[in-house]
Structures are given as structure tokens and as C-alpha cells.
Design a protein around this motif. Structure first.
Motif, mmCIF file in Angstrom:
data_model
loop_
_atom_site.group_PDB
_atom_site.id
_atom_site.type_symbol
_atom_site.label_atom_id
_atom_site.label_comp_id
_atom_site.label_asym_id
_atom_site.label_seq_id
_atom_site.Cartn_x
_atom_site.Cartn_y
_atom_site.Cartn_z
ATOM 1 N N LEU A 1 77.978 98.462 11.588
ATOM 2 C CA LEU A 1 76.757 97.968 10.950
ATOM 3 C C LEU A 1 75.568 98.838 11.339
ATOM 4 O O LEU A 1 74.731 99.194 10.502
ATOM 5 C CB LEU A 1 76.516 96.510 11.342
ATOM 6 C CG LEU A 1 75.609 95.689 10.418
ATOM 7 C CD1 LEU A 1 76.296 95.451 9.092
ATOM 8 C CD2 LEU A 1 75.249 94.355 11.067
ATOM 9 N N ALA A 2 75.500 99.198 12.619
ATOM 10 C CA ALA A 2 74.401 100.041 13.094
ATOM 11 C C ALA A 2 74.453 101.434 12.466
ATOM 12 O O ALA A 2 73.417 102.053 12.207
ATOM 13 C CB ALA A 2 74.445 100.150 14.612
ATOM 14 N N ARG A 3 75.667 101.907 12.195
ATOM 15 C CA ARG A 3 75.837 103.254 11.630
ATOM 16 C C ARG A 3 75.574 103.296 10.127
ATOM 17 O O ARG A 3 74.989 104.257 9.612
ATOM 18 C CB ARG A 3 77.265 103.734 11.926
ATOM 19 C CG ARG A 3 77.714 104.991 11.177
ATOM 20 C CD ARG A 3 76.940 106.220 11.571
ATOM 21 N NE ARG A 3 77.469 107.413 10.937
ATOM 22 C CZ ARG A 3 77.177 107.823 9.708
ATOM 23 N NH1 ARG A 3 76.343 107.107 8.971
ATOM 24 N NH2 ARG A 3 77.700 108.925 9.210
ATOM 25 N N TYR A 4 75.989 102.254 9.403
ATOM 26 C CA TYR A 4 75.993 102.330 7.943
ATOM 27 C C TYR A 4 75.048 101.364 7.242
ATOM 28 O O TYR A 4 74.831 101.496 6.033
ATOM 29 C CB TYR A 4 77.403 102.078 7.409
ATOM 30 C CG TYR A 4 78.386 103.173 7.746
ATOM 31 C CD1 TYR A 4 78.347 104.389 7.091
ATOM 32 C CD2 TYR A 4 79.350 102.988 8.736
ATOM 33 C CE1 TYR A 4 79.244 105.398 7.395
ATOM 34 C CE2 TYR A 4 80.260 103.990 9.050
ATOM 35 C CZ TYR A 4 80.199 105.195 8.373
ATOM 36 O OH TYR A 4 81.082 106.188 8.682
ATOM 37 N N PRO B 1 84.085 92.157 17.432
ATOM 38 C CA PRO B 1 82.706 92.069 16.933
ATOM 39 C C PRO B 1 81.871 93.274 17.350
ATOM 40 O O PRO B 1 80.985 93.696 16.610
ATOM 41 C CB PRO B 1 82.186 90.777 17.578
ATOM 42 C CG PRO B 1 83.405 89.950 17.835
ATOM 43 C CD PRO B 1 84.476 90.945 18.186
ATOM 44 N N GLN B 2 82.172 93.828 18.527
ATOM 45 C CA GLN B 2 81.424 94.991 18.996
ATOM 46 C C GLN B 2 81.651 96.196 18.079
ATOM 47 O O GLN B 2 80.720 96.952 17.784
ATOM 48 C CB GLN B 2 81.838 95.340 20.435
ATOM 49 C CG GLN B 2 81.404 94.343 21.482
ATOM 50 C CD GLN B 2 82.282 93.097 21.520
ATOM 51 O OE1 GLN B 2 83.382 93.084 20.948
ATOM 52 N NE2 GLN B 2 81.818 92.070 22.199
ATOM 53 N N PHE B 3 82.883 96.357 17.602
ATOM 54 C CA PHE B 3 83.165 97.477 16.706
ATOM 55 C C PHE B 3 82.491 97.264 15.346
ATOM 56 O O PHE B 3 81.930 98.202 14.771
ATOM 57 C CB PHE B 3 84.668 97.644 16.516
ATOM 58 C CG PHE B 3 85.041 98.839 15.679
ATOM 59 C CD1 PHE B 3 85.024 100.114 16.219
ATOM 60 C CD2 PHE B 3 85.388 98.689 14.343
ATOM 61 C CE1 PHE B 3 85.346 101.229 15.442
ATOM 62 C CE2 PHE B 3 85.711 99.791 13.569
ATOM 63 C CZ PHE B 3 85.693 101.058 14.117
ATOM 64 N N SER B 4 82.534 96.033 14.849
ATOM 65 C CA SER B 4 81.862 95.734 13.581
ATOM 66 C C SER B 4 80.361 95.964 13.698
ATOM 67 O O SER B 4 79.718 96.456 12.760
ATOM 68 C CB SER B 4 82.136 94.288 13.163
ATOM 69 O OG SER B 4 83.512 94.089 12.910
ATOM 70 N N SER C 1 78.586 88.917 9.643
ATOM 71 C CA SER C 1 79.652 87.913 9.645
ATOM 72 C C SER C 1 80.610 88.123 8.478
ATOM 73 O O SER C 1 81.830 87.947 8.618
ATOM 74 C CB SER C 1 79.069 86.495 9.595
ATOM 75 O OG SER C 1 78.307 86.299 8.409
ATOM 76 N N GLU C 2 80.083 88.516 7.323
ATOM 77 C CA GLU C 2 80.938 88.778 6.164
ATOM 78 C C GLU C 2 81.801 90.008 6.386
ATOM 79 O O GLU C 2 82.963 90.046 5.958
ATOM 80 C CB GLU C 2 80.078 88.937 4.910
ATOM 81 C CG GLU C 2 79.432 87.631 4.448
ATOM 82 C CD GLU C 2 78.351 87.833 3.394
ATOM 83 O OE1 GLU C 2 78.038 86.857 2.685
ATOM 84 O OE2 GLU C 2 77.811 88.961 3.294
ATOM 85 N N LEU C 3 81.261 91.006 7.078
ATOM 86 C CA LEU C 3 82.037 92.200 7.386
ATOM 87 C C LEU C 3 83.194 91.861 8.321
ATOM 88 O O LEU C 3 84.322 92.335 8.130
ATOM 89 C CB LEU C 3 81.131 93.256 8.020
ATOM 90 C CG LEU C 3 81.746 94.636 8.248
ATOM 91 C CD1 LEU C 3 82.118 95.285 6.910
ATOM 92 C CD2 LEU C 3 80.773 95.536 9.023
ATOM 93 N N GLN C 4 82.922 91.019 9.315
ATOM 94 C CA GLN C 4 83.972 90.584 10.226
ATOM 95 C C GLN C 4 85.078 89.846 9.474
ATOM 96 O O GLN C 4 86.264 90.074 9.707
ATOM 97 C CB GLN C 4 83.379 89.652 11.298
ATOM 98 C CG GLN C 4 82.819 90.358 12.512
ATOM 99 C CD GLN C 4 83.921 90.882 13.422
ATOM 100 O OE1 GLN C 4 84.277 92.057 13.362
ATOM 101 N NE2 GLN C 4 84.451 90.031 14.262
ATOM 102 N N GLN C 5 84.687 88.943 8.577
ATOM 103 C CA GLN C 5 85.662 88.201 7.792
ATOM 104 C C GLN C 5 86.459 89.128 6.880
ATOM 105 O O GLN C 5 87.674 88.957 6.692
ATOM 106 C CB GLN C 5 84.958 87.119 6.979
ATOM 107 C CG GLN C 5 84.358 86.002 7.809
ATOM 108 C CD GLN C 5 83.526 85.036 6.975
ATOM 109 O OE1 GLN C 5 83.469 85.136 5.759
ATOM 110 N NE2 GLN C 5 82.880 84.089 7.646
ATOM 111 N N ALA C 6 85.778 90.115 6.316
ATOM 112 C CA ALA C 6 86.452 91.074 5.439
ATOM 113 C C ALA C 6 87.523 91.842 6.211
ATOM 114 O O ALA C 6 88.663 91.992 5.744
ATOM 115 C CB ALA C 6 85.436 92.035 4.828
ATOM 116 N N PHE C 7 87.175 92.347 7.384
ATOM 117 C CA PHE C 7 88.144 93.086 8.190
ATOM 118 C C PHE C 7 89.347 92.215 8.524
ATOM 119 O O PHE C 7 90.496 92.661 8.462
ATOM 120 C CB PHE C 7 87.489 93.579 9.485
ATOM 121 C CG PHE C 7 86.553 94.736 9.289
ATOM 122 C CD1 PHE C 7 86.715 95.627 8.242
ATOM 123 C CD2 PHE C 7 85.492 94.949 10.161
ATOM 124 C CE1 PHE C 7 85.851 96.702 8.061
ATOM 125 C CE2 PHE C 7 84.624 96.014 9.995
ATOM 126 C CZ PHE C 7 84.804 96.890 8.936
#
Length: 228
Positions: free
Chosen positions: A170-173, A163-166, A148-154
Motif C-alpha cells: 500500500l505504501a509503495r503503490y 498485514p505488514q506485507f500488505s 482491508s479490501e487488499l488483505q481480503q483480496a489476497f
């Protein structure tokens, strides 16, 4: 069309840094980018290096002290291996190889695969700016960035990403755990790669409409030239 990411460290003016009390970062300046952060100063107190002498002109004395400490082979340059041994995330894990190489390449003006004291001093400022930005998006002050924080950051950076791209990022990194999250090194890596690919896309999007038509080879060339 306005493209995102222009406030990134190294892409113009550094982002504003607000107060960040409590949490894993403490109530003062964030901990330095190295192992056990000694007291005082943005990187801790000056560290005794393997060789003495005053800092060169234009180089912060504390950055010069760190440079001497990190330059373990006394070559006068910092390699990817030496940088990796020096940089840690908030959970004390070492920075990953990809991010270290990405940053070395950014500040390596001679294309030798190493950075001198001037590049290292600039790199320290760069990391501190990214750490400050990271802290702003770490809303719960856990020391890592959740989905959720990553989504807000973007969103705040200007990226209109699904959300699917985020979740893909997340799955990659992310660290492998019951609650995947992004450490500082991966956050820097993701954002730098996003900005690099955005710049490449913008070069093709001459009409600034947010859409381009690319041949398969153009797409491959765009990605490969921006990869490590």
C-alpha cells in the motif's frame, strides 16, 4: 503445496464475474477502459477511427474501432505512450507507465515494444477481466481498493500474506491521500508481479513445500528476470 494466483486473467480461466449494482460502476457493465465512456457495449459504442475498413478476421469490431482511435499516429500499432493516453482509472487518472509497459510486453508477440490490432483486442479482454475482478474486491464500491479490501483480496486469491506485507504494498503503490487506496492500474500491476514472482519461486521450490534456499545471486536473478 498449491500455489495462489492461478485464476488471474491471463493465467488460465478468467475469474467468475458476479453482479455489481450501484456504486461508481453503475448498475450495468463496468465503464470501458477509456476516457469518457460512450453508451452501449463493454467498451461503449464503436468509435470513429482515423481510418476506415472492416475489422480483420478474429478481431471484435468494437475493439477494432477503439484500436483506430487509440492509434493516433496511424502506424498500425499501439505504443506505450498511446496506451497510456487511452487508459484511465475510475477516478479518471491515467494508467501509470509501469503498468502500461507491463501489459504491452505481455501482448507484444514481436518484441517490438508495440502491439498490433490482435494484441490490442486481447488486451481489452484482459483489462475487462481485471476490472471485473477489481470490482469484486472493492467491497464498499468506492472505486478503489483499501487496505482491508487488499488483505481480503489476497486471502481469496490464495496468498497467505501478513498485514505488514500488505501495508508495504500500500505504501509503495497507493495514492498519496489521508486514506491510501489502490486504483485499478496499480491493482493489476501488483497482482501480475505477485504472480510472476510466485511462478519464479515455484520453479525453485521443486518439493512444493513453500520454502527454498537461494544464493544471493540466484535471488537477484529471480527478481531481475521478472522485473520490468
Amino acid at each position: 503445496m498449491a500455489y495462489p494466483g492461478q485464476g488471474f486473467p491471463g493465467a488460465g480461466q478468467p475469474p467468475p464475474v458476479g453482479p455489481y449494482p450501484g456504486g461508481p460502476y453503475g448498475g450495468g457493465p463496468p465503464p470501458g477502459p477509456y476516457g469518457q465512456p460512450p453508451p452501449g457495449g463493454p467498451y461503449g459504442g464503436p468509435q470513429p477511427g482515423p481510418y476506415g475498413g472492416a475489422a480483420p478476421g478474429g478481431v471484435d469490431p468494437e475493439a477494432f474501432s477503439w484500436f483506430q482511435t487509440v492509434d493516433t499516429d496511424r502506424s498500425g500499432f499501439i505504443s506505450v505512450k498511446e496506451l497510456k493516453q487511452a487508459l484511465v482509472n475510475n477516478n479518471w487518472s491515467s494508467f501509470n507507465d509501469e503498468t502500461c509497459l507491463l501489459m504491452i510486453n505481455m501482448f507484444d508477440k514481436t518484441r517490438s515494444g508495440r502491439i498490433d490490432v490482435y494484441g490490442f483486442s486481447a488486451l481489452l479482454r484482459f483489462i475487462q477481466q481485471w476490472r471485473s475482478l477489481f470490482q469484486q474486491y472493492d467491497r464498499d464500491q468506492s472505486g478503489s481498493i483499501s487496505f482491508s479490501e487488499l488483505q481480503q483480496a489476497f486471502s481469496q486469491m490464495g496468498y497467505n500474506l501478513s498485514p505488514q506485507f500488505s501495508q508495504l504494498l500500500l505504501a509503495r503503490y497507493a495514492q498519496r491521500s489521508p486514506n491510501p487506496s489502490i486504483q485499478l492500474d496499480r491493482f493489476i500491476h501488483i497482482c501480475m508481479q505477485l504472480q510472476s514472482l510466485t511462478d519464479a519461486f515455484r520453479e525453485k521450490d521443486t518439493a512444493l513445500v513453500g520454502n527454498v534456499r537461494l544464493s544471493y545471486e540466484d535471488f537477484l536473478a529471480m527478481v531481475v528476470t521478472r522485473m520490468l
